[in-house]
Structure formats: C-alpha cells, structure tokens
Design a protein around this motif. Structure first.
Motif, PDB file in Angstrom:
ATOM      1  N   LEU A  20       0.864  -1.168   0.000  1.00 57.29           N
ATOM      2  CA  LEU A  20       0.000   0.000   0.000  1.00 57.29           C
ATOM      3  C   LEU A  20       0.904   1.221   0.000  1.00 57.29           C
ATOM      4  O   LEU A  20       1.252   1.751   1.040  1.00 57.29           O
ATOM      5  CB  LEU A  20      -0.892   0.006   1.253  1.00 57.29           C
ATOM      6  CG  LEU A  20      -1.847  -1.173   1.402  1.00 57.29           C
ATOM      7  CD1 LEU A  20      -2.580  -1.045   2.718  1.00 57.29           C
ATOM      8  CD2 LEU A  20      -2.802  -1.221   0.251  1.00 57.29           C
ATOM      9  N   CYS A  21       1.311   1.626  -1.165  1.00 57.40           N
ATOM     10  CA  CYS A  21       2.291   2.706  -1.254  1.00 57.40           C
ATOM     11  C   CYS A  21       1.684   4.003  -0.781  1.00 57.40           C
ATOM     12  O   CYS A  21       0.486   4.129  -0.591  1.00 57.40           O
ATOM     13  CB  CYS A  21       2.805   2.847  -2.687  1.00 57.40           C
ATOM     14  SG  CYS A  21       1.551   3.401  -3.849  1.00 57.40           S
ATOM     15  N   ALA A  22       2.558   4.996  -0.603  1.00 56.04           N
ATOM     16  CA  ALA A  22       2.121   6.276  -0.053  1.00 56.04           C
ATOM     17  C   ALA A  22       1.091   6.952  -0.935  1.00 56.04           C
ATOM     18  O   ALA A  22       0.381   7.839  -0.497  1.00 56.04           O
ATOM     19  CB  ALA A  22       3.324   7.195   0.141  1.00 56.04           C
ATOM     20  N   ASP A  23       1.003   6.519  -2.197  1.00 52.97           N
ATOM     21  CA  ASP A  23       0.108   7.173  -3.125  1.00 52.97           C
ATOM     22  C   ASP A  23      -1.187   6.399  -3.317  1.00 52.97           C
ATOM     23  O   ASP A  23      -1.960   6.706  -4.218  1.00 52.97           O
ATOM     24  CB  ASP A  23       0.806   7.361  -4.480  1.00 52.97           C
ATOM     25  CG  ASP A  23       2.039   8.241  -4.354  1.00 52.97           C
ATOM     26  OD1 ASP A  23       1.873   9.422  -4.055  1.00 52.97           O
ATOM     27  OD2 ASP A  23       3.150   7.732  -4.531  1.00 52.97           O
ATOM     28  N   HIS A 276       5.913  14.015 -12.173  1.00 55.27           N
ATOM     29  CA  HIS A 276       5.638  12.599 -11.934  1.00 55.27           C
ATOM     30  C   HIS A 276       4.136  12.324 -11.976  1.00 55.27           C
ATOM     31  O   HIS A 276       3.339  13.049 -11.376  1.00 55.27           O
ATOM     32  CB  HIS A 276       6.210  12.158 -10.582  1.00 55.27           C
ATOM     33  CG  HIS A 276       7.691  12.310 -10.481  1.00 55.27           C
ATOM     34  ND1 HIS A 276       8.287  13.465 -10.026  1.00 55.27           N
ATOM     35  CD2 HIS A 276       8.699  11.457 -10.800  1.00 55.27           C
ATOM     36  CE1 HIS A 276       9.597  13.315 -10.054  1.00 55.27           C
ATOM     37  NE2 HIS A 276       9.871  12.109 -10.519  1.00 55.27           N
ATOM     38  N   LEU A 277       3.777  11.268 -12.689  1.00 51.50           N
ATOM     39  CA  LEU A 277       2.396  10.819 -12.780  1.00 51.50           C
ATOM     40  C   LEU A 277       2.220   9.523 -11.999  1.00 51.50           C
ATOM     41  O   LEU A 277       3.061   8.626 -12.059  1.00 51.50           O
ATOM     42  CB  LEU A 277       2.003  10.584 -14.240  1.00 51.50           C
ATOM     43  CG  LEU A 277       1.548  11.810 -15.035  1.00 51.50           C
ATOM     44  CD1 LEU A 277       1.530  11.500 -16.522  1.00 51.50           C
ATOM     45  CD2 LEU A 277       0.171  12.276 -14.587  1.00 51.50           C
ATOM     46  N   TYR A 278       1.109   9.428 -11.273  1.00 50.06           N
ATOM     47  CA  TYR A 278       0.763   8.216 -10.546  1.00 50.06           C
ATOM     48  C   TYR A 278      -0.593   7.741 -11.043  1.00 50.06           C
ATOM     49  O   TYR A 278      -1.467   8.550 -11.347  1.00 50.06           O
ATOM     50  CB  TYR A 278       0.725   8.481  -9.041  1.00 50.06           C
ATOM     51  CG  TYR A 278       2.025   9.027  -8.507  1.00 50.06           C
ATOM     52  CD1 TYR A 278       3.020   8.172  -8.052  1.00 50.06           C
ATOM     53  CD2 TYR A 278       2.260  10.399  -8.464  1.00 50.06           C
ATOM     54  CE1 TYR A 278       4.212   8.663  -7.563  1.00 50.06           C
ATOM     55  CE2 TYR A 278       3.464  10.902  -7.984  1.00 50.06           C
ATOM     56  CZ  TYR A 278       4.430  10.034  -7.536  1.00 50.06           C
ATOM     57  OH  TYR A 278       5.619  10.526  -7.061  1.00 50.06           O
ATOM     58  N   PHE A 279      -0.761   6.439 -11.088  1.00 50.50           N
ATOM     59  CA  PHE A 279      -1.920   5.850 -11.749  1.00 50.50           C
ATOM     60  C   PHE A 279      -2.789   5.089 -10.762  1.00 50.50           C
ATOM     61  O   PHE A 279      -2.298   4.332  -9.938  1.00 50.50           O
ATOM     62  CB  PHE A 279      -1.425   4.918 -12.867  1.00 50.50           C
ATOM     63  CG  PHE A 279      -2.508   4.123 -13.534  1.00 50.50           C
ATOM     64  CD1 PHE A 279      -3.625   4.740 -14.042  1.00 50.50           C
ATOM     65  CD2 PHE A 279      -2.395   2.745 -13.661  1.00 50.50           C
ATOM     66  CE1 PHE A 279      -4.620   4.016 -14.662  1.00 50.50           C
ATOM     67  CE2 PHE A 279      -3.381   1.999 -14.276  1.00 50.50           C
ATOM     68  CZ  PHE A 279      -4.496   2.649 -14.778  1.00 50.50           C
TER      69      PHE A 279
END
Length: 538
Positions: A20-23, A276-279
């Motif tokens: 469960l990453c920070a994002d 940076h893009l997070y999905f």
C-alpha cells in the motif's frame, strides 16, 4: 493447576502483502443501491447549500443529507427538466444551477425549486465564468446574464465548440470537436493555441493560473500563459510523464496543488512539480475500496477538498487526498493471507508501532506497518490442534518484556515470547469453580500490578501471577454478582468496570459495587444487558 511448554513457534505462512504505497487512494462509493438513477455519471457539481448534483444518462440527481432526489422531464410541465441525458452541470453559487441536456439548457432555482428552460435546442457546451454563463451552440458563443441571452461571438462555420473556459484575466479559451483550441482575448482577437488534437473534452485553469487542456485522442496539454510547456500522453518521451490513456475526459486540482486527470483507463495524479504521474485504476472488482469503474467521465473537488469521481458504469466514487485517516488492509483479498478470517477480534500495537491482528479463526497476523508485510502464526498443542488458529478473544502485549498474551476461546491462556519465539499454554482441566482453561473462554486480559494479569473469562475474573503461573479468584465479592466477564476496564481513578451480563462498577479500595442493567421502564438505563466491549474516551 498444570501448564506445559510446547516448544518453539512455527511460522506456517509468511508473505508480502501487496504494497500500500504512499500514493494509494481508497474510494468510497455512491451507486444505484443508494438511489442513483443511472451508473453513468457525466458531470458533477456542488451548489452553495452543499448539495451535490450528478448528471447521468437517465436524469439529474441531487444528493444531500436526505438522500438522492432524481429529476427527469415531465411532459406538459414547463417547470421540469428539459432533457433526460445530462451532459454538463455548473452554477453561479447564488441560487441557480445550470444543466446542459440532450435537448437544451435548464436553470434550476434553489429558492423556488423550479426549472426554467433557457434553450430548447441542442447546445454543445456550457460553462459558468465570472458572473455570467457561457453557452456554445455549434460555432456560436452566447452569454447569459441577468435573465438575458446575448450573442457574443461567431467562429467560422467549420468550427464546432465542445468546451469553454473564462480565465481569471477575462479572456476565453475555446475548445472544439475537430478544429483545435482558440484563445479569445478581451478585444475578441483570436489566437489558435493548438490545431489538430481531436475533440477537446475539458479546459481547466489551476490556482497558479496555468492552463490545462484535455483531448479525447491526444492526452493532456499544459500551458503557462499561452506557451505550451508539456504534453502528457501515452507516448511521452519521459516515462514518468506518460498517461494511462490518451482519452482524457476531465481535470481537477486538489488542495495540495496536484492535478488529477480522469481518463478512459483510470485516474492519473500529476505531482505539484509536474514531473511525476501516478496511476489509479479498478485493480480488480472484488476490492471494494478501489475505483468502481476504470472509465472516468467527470472529476470535481468540493469545498472540503474531497474529490468526486463520476464513472462510465460504476456510479460515483469519492476520496479526500488530504485526509489519510486509515490504511485499508483487506485480509480476505486473494494473495493477502491464506484462508483469512473475516473477523479481527482485537488489535494490539507493539513497541515498533506494528500490529498484532488477532482473528477469530485464523490466529495471529503480525502486520509490519512500514514494510506493508503480513506474517501469520500457528501453534500446535499435543492434541495436534492449532491453538493460534482457534478463536482469539483477547490480547495484551507487554512491551517491556516483549510478551504477547492471548485469550483463546475454550483454549485457555497463551504466553508468546516475541524475542525467543517460545510459547506457553496454560491449560487447566480442573472441574472446580476457579478453573481457567478449556471450560472457560478467556475474553479479557489486562495488566495488574507488577507481576500480575487480570484475566476475564466466562466463569469469572481471575488474577494470574506471571512469576508463579498461578490463578486465583480476583474478588469473591465481585464474583457473586456476576461471574460472566466479556471485558474489563480501569477508569482514570483506577475503579474497575466489568462488562458481562450488564455492567458492574467495582471500587477496588473500598469494595463498593454498583450494577447497571437494562430496565425497559427507565429511559436512562442501559440499552441492553449484552455487553461486548468497554472503551474509555479522553
């Protein structure tokens, strides 16, 4: 009494949970089971009263503390909605909500709760700017203000307007279906910002007055003033700037300055530095905390910073990127814990702020909060029974000695040394009034004094000496009132409260006992004599 040391703890199942990453984002949902008229949500708006408006393929939905109210066209009623398919919603924050439908434009008056048809013909876009509503009708721009609609500008015949945005500087940015993007200054002079980018779906101005333009086929364009800074798409040269899909449908900015992009393949979050893009996508339909449908149609940030997501066929999802109240660990999700139980009876924190998750059926799961890893334990006694897989009803962790004490349902008291991985089972079989073993279910464990534990069971409250491993009845006086114990608690004055069949107050120093029971004739009595847990607030 007798006890036995069985041996070293064996770890029968150890795994790494999906990180469960920070994002990570955990979504809440609002769908047809809550009253939504259709699962396709094309537009979202919040009015000044706090109510949410959801535009669907089958009607307009208003959501407030009373639930969801659905509006659809009513034949013969001039004060009803002009069309059933809702394409866009906006408002003036001063009593009016504007709705673009498949048959025209309606204005809803929050004071009179009535609709007024502003346009009864097909329009291609609306947008509320600064004290005026912008209306696009193919190649023509209109402005609605003070009850009047006036023509503002006309583009060449081949231009078909799909999106409008009035900027803070008073200029307009106009997107089209196939003719690119135009910048219209205060003197109505035209500059083409982009040419061949397909249908323009959204135009957005962020808090820094930077401009964002989304396309159905070419991704996302980032402008500062009228200068193109970056093009985010699936084919971007920089891997960290690649979108999950070039089909961009909506954009919004959160209170942290991050840009959220809704696409046909999930949501992308662009960091504040724009590097940076997070999905985020559906990630498997079973996980109820993930996006209900990866095809996103609309995004909206409310007054509290919560972001609302309208999906193609999954209703409404919402989350707040600022408030991380919890991390969600679904132990039943495939790949997490083998044959995991659905019930975690109690949670204990160790000296490293990691967690012991004590379950009813699958033993103890040790959860490393930082590493996001789970480790599951089992213990076998001489009768080849998995004691750690039995029903764990109580737990207490001695951080100084690194000893985990477990209360097992009809299994006695278990002592587990975290340093040596040795365990001891205290398992009595005496059929006497003070037995604490298979004949009793251990429901509560609390420290008491220097070398003792209070152990609450279905056959009474006992004092356990951790040096001599002896059980004695805690109080004969208390035992006579109610031997059935499910939880115990000391208040700030060190008075003992015992939950069982009703609630008991016990002054340890004076021996005073007060009994609180349910009485149907008394409004201020307990609501039930069936107790489960006691909790002392701050």
């Amino acid at each position: 009494m007798k006890f036995f040391v069985v041996g070293l703890l064996s770890v029968y199942f150890s795994l790494y949970c999906n990180a469960l990453c920070a994002d990570d984002v955990y979504f809440s949902r609002l769908g047809m089971s809550q009253g939504l008229s259709h699962p396709s949500v094309m537009s979202i708006y919040q009015d000044e009263l706090g109510s949410f408006w959801f535009g669907t393929r089958e009607g307009l939905n208003r959501y407030d503390q009373n639930g969801i109210q659905v509006f659809t066209p009513e034949p013969g009623n001039l004060n009803s909605l002009c069309g059933e398919r809702i394409r866009q919603i906006c408002g003036d924050k001063n009593g009016s909500v504007f709705i673009l439908t498949n048959r025209g434009i309606s204005e809803y008056n929050l004071k009179t709760n009535a609709f007024l048809t502003l346009k009864d013909n097909v329009c291609t876009a609306i947008s509320y700017g600064y004290n005026r509503l912008w209306i696009a009708e193919y190649n023509r721009l209109f402005v609605y203000k003070d009850g009047c609609i006036e023509k503002f500008f006309q583009f060449p015949d081949q231009v078909n307007i799909s999106a409008i945005k009035e900027l803070k500087n008073g200029c307009l940015v106009v997107g089209t279906f196939s003719s690119g993007v135009y910048y219209l200054d205060k003197k109505k002079r035209i500059t083409q910002l982009l040419s061949d980018i397909g249908r323009v779906s959204v135009i957005y101005e962020d808090l820094k007055n930077d401009l964002w333009i989304g396309s159905y086929t070419k991704g996302l364009y980032y402008f500062q003033d009228t200068r193109l800074v970056e093009h985010y798409c699936t084919a971007a040269l920089k891997g960290e700037c690649r979108l999950s899909s070039d089909f961009v449908r909506d954009i919004c900015e959160d209170n942290n300055g991050d840009i959220w992009i809704g696409t046909s393949l999930g949501i992308n979050r662009l960091s504040e530095d724009r590097q940076h893009l997070y999905f985020f996508d559906k990630e498997g339909g079973r996980d109820s905390r993930k996006l209900s449908d990866c095809s996103v149609w609309s995004l909206y940030k409310d007054v509290q910073g919560t972001i609302w997501v309208g999906t193609y066929y999954g209703g409404v999802n919402y989350f707040n990127p600022e408030i991380k109240l919890y991390n969600y660990l679904d132990l039943q999700y495939p790949g997490k814990v083998k044959n995991s139980a659905s019930i975690v009876g109690c949670i204990i924190e160790d000296e490293h702020e990691n967690l012991f998750l004590c379950t009813e059926g699958e033993g103890v799961i040790y959860y490393d909060v930082k590493k996001k890893q789970c480790e599951q334990y089992s213990i076998k006694n001489p009768r080849n029974q998995y004691l750690f897989k039995s029903n764990i009803k109580a737990a207490y962790y001695d951080k100084n000695k690194r000893i985990l004490w477990l209360g097992l349902h009809f299994g006695g008291l278990c002592k587990f040394n975290m340093s040596t991985r040795e365990y001891t089972i205290f398992d009595e079989y005496q059929y006497s009034w003070n037995a604490v073993g298979d004949a009793a279910s251990v429901r509560a464990i609390k420290p008491y004094g220097k070398d003792s534990l209070l152990v609450g069971t279905h056959s009474g409250l006992y004092l356990f000496n951790t040096r001599t491993n002896d059980f004695t009845l805690f109080s004969e006086h208390l035992h006579k009132y109610n031997p059935f114990v499910v939880d115990i608690l000391f208040d700030k004055k060190q008075n003992l409260w015992v939950a069982g069949k009703g609630l008991l107050y016990f002054n340890v120093k004076t021996g005073e006992i007060r009994e609180y029971l349910y009485d149907p004739k008394k409004e201020n009595s307990l609501s039930s004599n069936n107790m489960e847990k006691l909790f002392l607030d701050s």
